[in-house]
Scaffold this active site. Structure first.
Site, PDB file in Angstrom:
ATOM      1  N   LYS A 208     -22.662  35.299 -21.514  1.00  0.00           N
ATOM      2  CA  LYS A 208     -22.288  36.291 -19.751  1.00  0.00           C
ATOM      3  C   LYS A 208     -22.156  34.809 -19.192  1.00  0.00           C
ATOM      4  O   LYS A 208     -21.364  34.825 -18.724  1.00  0.00           O
ATOM      5  CB  LYS A 208     -23.020  37.185 -19.865  1.00  0.00           C
ATOM      6  CG  LYS A 208     -24.682  37.514 -18.492  1.00  0.00           C
ATOM      7  CD  LYS A 208     -24.947  38.015 -18.025  1.00  0.00           C
ATOM      8  CE  LYS A 208     -26.279  37.923 -17.324  1.00  0.00           C
ATOM      9  NZ  LYS A 208     -27.565  36.950 -18.205  1.00  0.00           N
TER      10      LYS A 208
ATOM     11  N   ARG B 242     -36.563  26.374 -28.449  1.00  0.00           N
ATOM     12  CA  ARG B 242     -37.059  26.370 -26.424  1.00  0.00           C
ATOM     13  C   ARG B 242     -38.192  27.933 -27.629  1.00  0.00           C
ATOM     14  O   ARG B 242     -38.247  28.241 -28.261  1.00  0.00           O
ATOM     15  CB  ARG B 242     -36.552  27.660 -26.032  1.00  0.00           C
ATOM     16  CG  ARG B 242     -35.359  26.861 -25.372  1.00  0.00           C
ATOM     17  CD  ARG B 242     -34.459  27.528 -24.091  1.00  0.00           C
ATOM     18  NE  ARG B 242     -35.178  28.780 -24.148  1.00  0.00           N
ATOM     19  CZ  ARG B 242     -34.880  29.386 -22.366  1.00  0.00           C
ATOM     20  NH1 ARG B 242     -33.379  29.881 -22.824  1.00  0.00           N
ATOM     21  NH2 ARG B 242     -35.907  31.005 -22.279  1.00  0.00           N
TER      22      ARG B 242
ATOM     23  N   ARG C 206     -38.274  40.417 -24.625  1.00  0.00           N
ATOM     24  CA  ARG C 206     -36.829  39.050 -23.586  1.00  0.00           C
ATOM     25  C   ARG C 206     -36.357  41.081 -23.381  1.00  0.00           C
ATOM     26  O   ARG C 206     -36.002  41.320 -22.615  1.00  0.00           O
ATOM     27  CB  ARG C 206     -37.069  38.465 -23.712  1.00  0.00           C
ATOM     28  CG  ARG C 206     -36.607  37.661 -22.068  1.00  0.00           C
ATOM     29  CD  ARG C 206     -35.822  36.637 -23.206  1.00  0.00           C
ATOM     30  NE  ARG C 206     -36.597  35.627 -23.297  1.00  0.00           N
ATOM     31  CZ  ARG C 206     -36.300  34.136 -24.499  1.00  0.00           C
ATOM     32  NH1 ARG C 206     -34.970  35.082 -24.954  1.00  0.00           N
ATOM     33  NH2 ARG C 206     -36.808  33.735 -25.179  1.00  0.00           N
TER      34      ARG C 206
ATOM     35  N   ARG D 151     -30.139  41.794 -10.583  1.00  0.00           N
ATOM     36  CA  ARG D 151     -31.465  42.266 -11.560  1.00  0.00           C
ATOM     37  C   ARG D 151     -32.234  43.554 -11.885  1.00  0.00           C
ATOM     38  O   ARG D 151     -32.404  44.262 -12.075  1.00  0.00           O
ATOM     39  CB  ARG D 151     -32.574  41.059 -11.884  1.00  0.00           C
ATOM     40  CG  ARG D 151     -32.817  41.196 -12.965  1.00  0.00           C
ATOM     41  CD  ARG D 151     -33.437  39.630 -13.056  1.00  0.00           C
ATOM     42  NE  ARG D 151     -32.482  39.275 -13.655  1.00  0.00           N
ATOM     43  CZ  ARG D 151     -32.432  38.016 -14.024  1.00  0.00           C
ATOM     44  NH1 ARG D 151     -34.126  37.243 -14.518  1.00  0.00           N
ATOM     45  NH2 ARG D 151     -31.924  37.132 -14.566  1.00  0.00           N
TER      46      ARG D 151
ATOM     47  N   ARG E  84     -30.971  29.230 -30.992  1.00  0.00           N
ATOM     48  CA  ARG E  84     -30.306  28.302 -29.720  1.00  0.00           C
ATOM     49  C   ARG E  84     -31.112  27.625 -30.666  1.00  0.00           C
ATOM     50  O   ARG E  84     -31.990  26.995 -30.116  1.00  0.00           O
ATOM     51  CB  ARG E  84     -30.469  28.945 -28.694  1.00  0.00           C
ATOM     52  CG  ARG E  84     -29.878  30.162 -28.360  1.00  0.00           C
ATOM     53  CD  ARG E  84     -29.929  30.449 -26.988  1.00  0.00           C
ATOM     54  NE  ARG E  84     -31.254  31.306 -26.542  1.00  0.00           N
ATOM     55  CZ  ARG E  84     -31.309  31.490 -25.255  1.00  0.00           C
ATOM     56  NH1 ARG E  84     -30.715  31.531 -24.487  1.00  0.00           N
ATOM     57  NH2 ARG E  84     -32.877  31.997 -25.243  1.00  0.00           N
TER      58      ARG E  84
END
Ligand SMILES: [Zn+2]
Length: 280
Positions: A60, A215, A226, A137, A171
């Protein structure tokens, strides 16, 4: 009294403009206040007031940033605001560092304070409109935002969960220059009427290739957790905007080359995109 308590108090007292403008005006720039919003026909001058929703890893930030450039409004990512504040000697820096170092979530109050500050300084520089990324959020944040400004549209970016997981696991960061890449190569064929999906990897230049790291929190277990936390938290926010008729669900059909023109079409922006391309 903290800014957010003032905002909350306004919100509880009345949803009418007068009550909001008297106290909250000090916190949110006048140009953004609902009571002083121009008519729909002046939308171009006012700038869009959009919100981007979507789970971590959906991309996003990329789409919000492209749209903000196209529309000439700031892309305000609350994650960036927190990082900038942490790196500064600002008012909340120490408080934020304590929260983040303990692995706690940054409170609604702090986020709203940072956002108010950002909108104010933007308005002082003549900015108009915004695309928010990472805010609201929670339902409480959505209600507070609703009390002080008029959101036009909420774009909810969606991506198949299996693809999302693969993208998150793909990632990579260059340990030297900090560049972000993605080694996941998605090529799922159409099956039982379910459309296929193709997304190219975002590979690093050769000088970064040997320095890629992932990460520590991009493991399958952590990514799944998550996503679960995100869904639980975001559903009421989505419902809040759906009930206002402002939610646009956009299912990403693939990578940027495929998704970008379709997103513009869904937003009725394909004209301005073509004009810009022709002018370039
Ligand atoms: Zn590099």
């Amino acid at each position: 009294m903290s800014a957010s308590i003032r905002l909350l108090r306004c919100l509880k007292a009345s949803r009418a403009f007068s009550a909001v403008t008297t106290e909250a005006a000090a916190q949110f720039p006048a140009s953004l206040m609902r009571g002083s919003l121009p008519a729909q026909s002046d939308m171009k001058e006012r700038g869009v007031h959009w919100v981007f929703l979507g789970c971590p890893g959906v991309g996003k930030g990329t789409y919000a940033s492209r749209l903000s450039q196209l529309l000439g409004v700031p892309h305000i990512a609350t994650g960036d605001l927190v990082r900038e504040e942490l790196a500064s000697s600002g008012h909340f820096a120490q408080e934020l560092a304590d929260i983040v170092n303990k692995g706690k979530l940054v409170s609604d109050e702090t986020i709203i304070n940072l956002l108010s500050k950002r909108l104010e300084s933007g308005a002082a520089k003549g900015e108009s409109g915004f695309i928010l990324d990472g805010f609201p959020r929670t339902i409480r944040q959505a209600e507070i935002l609703d009390g002080v400004t008029n959101i036009d549209l909420v774009i909810n970016l969606k991506l198949r969960e299996d693809v999302l997981l693969e993208k998150c696991l793909g990632r990579r960061i260059c340990s030297q220059c900090g560049g972000n890449f993605n080694v996941a190569s998605i090529d799922i064929k159409e099956e039982n009427g379910k459309p296929g999906i193709y997304m190219e990897p975002l590979l690093p230049p050769s000088n970064c290739a040997s320095k890629l790291i992932s990460r520590a929190d991009d493991t399958e277990e952590v990514v799944k957790e998550r996503l679960r936390v995100y869904q639980a938290m975001s559903q009421p926010v989505e419902e809040f905007y759906r009930s206002q008729g402002k939610l646009l669900e956009f299912h990403l059909p693939g990578g940027i080359p495929e998704s970008w023109p379709k997103l513009l079409k869904a937003l009725n922006l394909d004209d301005s995109h073509e004009k810009r391309s022709a002018a370039a």
